[in-house]
Design a protein around this motif. Structure first.
Motif, PDB file in Angstrom:
ATOM      1  N   ALA A 311     -24.837   5.328 -18.254  1.00 20.57           N
ATOM      2  CA  ALA A 311     -24.435   3.917 -18.199  1.00 20.57           C
ATOM      3  C   ALA A 311     -24.001   3.411 -19.570  1.00 20.57           C
ATOM      4  O   ALA A 311     -23.101   2.565 -19.671  1.00 20.57           O
ATOM      5  CB  ALA A 311     -25.601   3.074 -17.666  1.00 20.57           C
ATOM      6  N   ARG A 312     -24.614   3.932 -20.630  1.00 22.55           N
ATOM      7  CA  ARG A 312     -24.254   3.511 -21.980  1.00 22.55           C
ATOM      8  C   ARG A 312     -23.073   4.302 -22.533  1.00 22.55           C
ATOM      9  O   ARG A 312     -22.293   3.795 -23.335  1.00 22.55           O
ATOM     10  CB  ARG A 312     -25.470   3.645 -22.900  1.00 22.55           C
ATOM     11  N   LEU A 313     -22.947   5.550 -22.118  1.00 25.74           N
ATOM     12  CA  LEU A 313     -21.851   6.383 -22.612  1.00 25.74           C
ATOM     13  C   LEU A 313     -20.499   5.985 -22.023  1.00 25.74           C
ATOM     14  O   LEU A 313     -19.454   6.287 -22.602  1.00 25.74           O
ATOM     15  CB  LEU A 313     -22.135   7.857 -22.282  1.00 25.74           C
ATOM     16  N   LEU A 314     -20.521   5.311 -20.873  1.00 27.88           N
ATOM     17  CA  LEU A 314     -19.263   4.908 -20.229  1.00 27.88           C
ATOM     18  C   LEU A 314     -18.384   4.084 -21.154  1.00 27.88           C
ATOM     19  O   LEU A 314     -17.158   4.213 -21.127  1.00 27.88           O
ATOM     20  CB  LEU A 314     -19.557   4.110 -18.951  1.00 27.88           C
ATOM     21  N   THR A 315     -19.004   3.229 -21.948  1.00 27.29           N
ATOM     22  CA  THR A 315     -18.234   2.333 -22.804  1.00 27.29           C
ATOM     23  C   THR A 315     -18.302   2.738 -24.279  1.00 27.29           C
ATOM     24  O   THR A 315     -17.844   1.995 -25.139  1.00 27.29           O
ATOM     25  CB  THR A 315     -18.745   0.889 -22.657  1.00 27.29           C
ATOM     26  N   ALA A 316     -18.878   3.914 -24.546  1.00 23.59           N
ATOM     27  CA  ALA A 316     -18.974   4.367 -25.932  1.00 23.59           C
ATOM     28  C   ALA A 316     -17.588   4.731 -26.467  1.00 23.59           C
ATOM     29  O   ALA A 316     -16.807   5.400 -25.783  1.00 23.59           O
ATOM     30  CB  ALA A 316     -19.912   5.563 -26.026  1.00 23.59           C
ATOM     31  N   GLU A 317     -17.304   4.293 -27.658  1.00 25.30           N
ATOM     32  CA  GLU A 317     -16.003   4.568 -28.268  1.00 25.30           C
ATOM     33  C   GLU A 317     -16.070   5.817 -29.142  1.00 25.30           C
ATOM     34  O   GLU A 317     -17.079   6.074 -29.795  1.00 25.30           O
ATOM     35  CB  GLU A 317     -15.551   3.375 -29.109  1.00 25.30           C
ATOM     36  N   GLY A 318     -14.993   6.582 -29.127  1.00 26.19           N
ATOM     37  CA  GLY A 318     -14.881   7.717 -30.031  1.00 26.19           C
ATOM     38  C   GLY A 318     -15.182   9.063 -29.432  1.00 26.19           C
ATOM     39  O   GLY A 318     -15.145  10.075 -30.142  1.00 26.19           O
ATOM     40  N   LEU A 319     -15.514   9.116 -28.121  1.00 23.92           N
ATOM     41  CA  LEU A 319     -15.756  10.414 -27.496  1.00 23.92           C
ATOM     42  C   LEU A 319     -14.477  11.243 -27.524  1.00 23.92           C
ATOM     43  O   LEU A 319     -13.405  10.764 -27.142  1.00 23.92           O
ATOM     44  CB  LEU A 319     -16.220  10.245 -26.045  1.00 23.92           C
ATOM     45  N   SER A 320     -14.568  12.488 -27.963  1.00 25.15           N
ATOM     46  CA  SER A 320     -13.393  13.353 -27.989  1.00 25.15           C
ATOM     47  C   SER A 320     -12.948  13.693 -26.571  1.00 25.15           C
ATOM     48  O   SER A 320     -13.734  13.581 -25.618  1.00 25.15           O
ATOM     49  CB  SER A 320     -13.696  14.641 -28.754  1.00 25.15           C
ATOM     50  N   ASP A 321     -11.711  14.105 -26.415  1.00 25.07           N
ATOM     51  CA  ASP A 321     -11.197  14.468 -25.092  1.00 25.07           C
ATOM     52  C   ASP A 321     -12.000  15.613 -24.499  1.00 25.07           C
ATOM     53  O   ASP A 321     -12.286  15.621 -23.280  1.00 25.07           O
ATOM     54  CB  ASP A 321      -9.719  14.856 -25.192  1.00 25.07           C
ATOM     55  N   ASP A 322     -12.388  16.593 -25.310  1.00 22.24           N
ATOM     56  CA  ASP A 322     -13.173  17.725 -24.809  1.00 22.24           C
ATOM     57  C   ASP A 322     -14.542  17.265 -24.314  1.00 22.24           C
ATOM     58  O   ASP A 322     -15.037  17.752 -23.290  1.00 22.24           O
ATOM     59  CB  ASP A 322     -13.350  18.770 -25.912  1.00 22.24           C
ATOM     60  N   VAL A 323     -15.141  16.341 -25.043  1.00 21.06           N
ATOM     61  CA  VAL A 323     -16.440  15.812 -24.626  1.00 21.06           C
ATOM     62  C   VAL A 323     -16.311  15.059 -23.305  1.00 21.06           C
ATOM     63  O   VAL A 323     -17.120  15.238 -22.388  1.00 21.06           O
ATOM     64  CB  VAL A 323     -17.038  14.906 -25.725  1.00 21.06           C
ATOM     65  N   ARG A 324     -15.324  14.212 -23.191  1.00 15.67           N
ATOM     66  CA  ARG A 324     -15.135  13.431 -21.965  1.00 15.67           C
ATOM     67  C   ARG A 324     -14.931  14.349 -20.752  1.00 15.67           C
ATOM     68  O   ARG A 324     -15.452  14.084 -19.670  1.00 15.67           O
ATOM     69  CB  ARG A 324     -13.943  12.486 -22.115  1.00 15.67           C
TER      70      ARG A 324
END
Length: 388
Positions: A311-324
């Motif tokens: 729920a918190r990671l949904l709006t986290a900024e800066g996640l790399s494309d590989d991580v997403r």
């Protein structure tokens, strides 16, 4: 073994003694009716604990919501820890997580038909839910110490690995109040039990808990469902994960050890753990660390996180494309041991029936379905984040 996660800081016991004086005095004021507790005309079921840290409150509240939602208007009232809103606030389908908190947000995504509200002042929250929202039953999340409300049914959760009988008061241990606080419970549930508990283990715990005859004791365990992609894709079962795969277990929960041990035992892959405090808001440096740790892992690789963290990671900024692309959520639900599920369900529905007027349960219907009866196969009760 029960109680194996408990650590007592003996040098802090004098402070625990002082803390205990304050808590006992507060409880005395309520017991002597100097401070008033309010009762309500609608069924109110409280789910809570007397320890700091996770005992599995959210999965148990979800169990109750699933049991009752087809028969009446269910409302869940939570404090909404670390939310950015104030006062009484009702979650809608598109309400941002930050306005209600991670756990209420999680429940709203699972149960869009259930009213999910937050209010630090529970008496006000119940008044608003019963008058303005027409709620026919209130589920109080984490309200065992909120004694201004007198619930019709008080459920106390006790972590198998942190049994309260072996613990001490804060700050030496993790008890919020003295052990006798458990006497207010109508139902006690020992949570996070190993599935292989033997009959002698159940008898030993029942004896050591020293409950009164009016108190009913149940045992539950955690069951994990197939991994769900956070940002779109297909679900993944445990048997689809290869032995040469690397995975990061990303957690910001109160008691991460149980989950880590469960996954180490059930998944064949090599597991790396990134653990943060409970309800942790992921900052830029945390996301940067996640990106770097993940990029350093050999392929194939993935990230596994909890529903609350998702729920918190949904709006986290800066996640790399590989991580997403590699971020998966691990849904969890509870199951009762010792074939206690039907007994527990009957206790809940009988209480609601006797104290309700407008629900199908109040009219004498008893055709409810066991909440976990749908967990084989299609999993309609699992949380889905992919559209948010």
């Amino acid at each position: 073994m029960e109680g194996d996660f408990i650590k007592i800081n003996e040098w802090l016991l004098p402070l625990s003694w002082l803390y205990g004086i304050g808590v006992r005095f507060r409880n005395f004021l309520f017991d002597a009716k100097i401070l008033k507790s309010r009762s309500y005309q609608v069924p109110v079921i409280s789910v809570g604990n007397i320890t700091v840290g996770g005992t599995g409150k959210t999965p148990h509240v979800e169990y109750l919501a699933r049991l009752l939602k087809d028969h009446m208007k269910v409302a869940v009232l939570s404090r909404g820890y670390k939310r950015k809103s104030h006062g009484f606030f009702v979650a809608e389908a598109d309400t941002p997580m930050k306005l209600v908190g991670d756990e209420p947000y999680q429940m709203k995504q699972k149960f869009p038909e259930v009213t999910i509200a937050v209010d630090k002042k529970r008496t006000r929250g119940i008044d608003r839910l019963t008058s303005g929202k027409g709620a026919e039953v209130i589920l109080l999340d984490d309200a065992f110490q909120h004694r201004y409300v007198k619930p019709g049914l008080n459920i106390l959760l006790v972590d198998y690995h942190r049994l309260i009988i072996y613990d001490k008061l804060l700050p030496a241990g993790r008890l919020r109040e003295p052990l006798r606080g458990k006497d207010r419970a109508d139902i006690v549930i020992v949570t996070k039990c190993p599935k292989g508990l033997k009959p002698m283990d159940f008898r030993s715990i029942m004896k050591s808990m020293q409950l009164f005859p009016y108190q009913k004791l149940f045992f539950t365990t955690l069951d994990y469902e197939p991994l769900q992609p956070l940002f779109g894709g297909d679900s993944v079962r445990a048997d689809q994960i290869a032995a040469d795969e690397h995975a990061i277990l990303l957690m910001g929960i109160a008691s991460p050890r149980q989950l880590q041990e469960d996954l180490e035992a059930s998944l064949p892959c090599k597991l790396t753990t990134l653990s943060f405090p409970d309800h942790h808001n992921f900052r830029k440096k945390d996301i940067r660390q996640l990106n770097e740790v993940f990029a350093a892992l050999p392929q194939p690789r993935r990230i596994i996180t909890t529903e609350k963290d998702a729920a918190r990671l949904l709006t986290a900024e800066g996640l790399s494309d590989d991580v997403r692309k590699s971020l998966y959520v691990l849904p969890v639900h509870i199951s009762f041991l010792q074939e206690q599920e039907e007994v527990f369900n009957k206790m809940i529905t009988d209480y609601v029936r006797k104290n309700s007027r407008n629900s199908s349960l109040a009219k004498g219907k008893n055709d409810y379905q066991a909440p976990n009866s749908h967990y084989s196969g299609h999993r309609p009760g699992a949380i889905s984040f992919r559209n948010y």
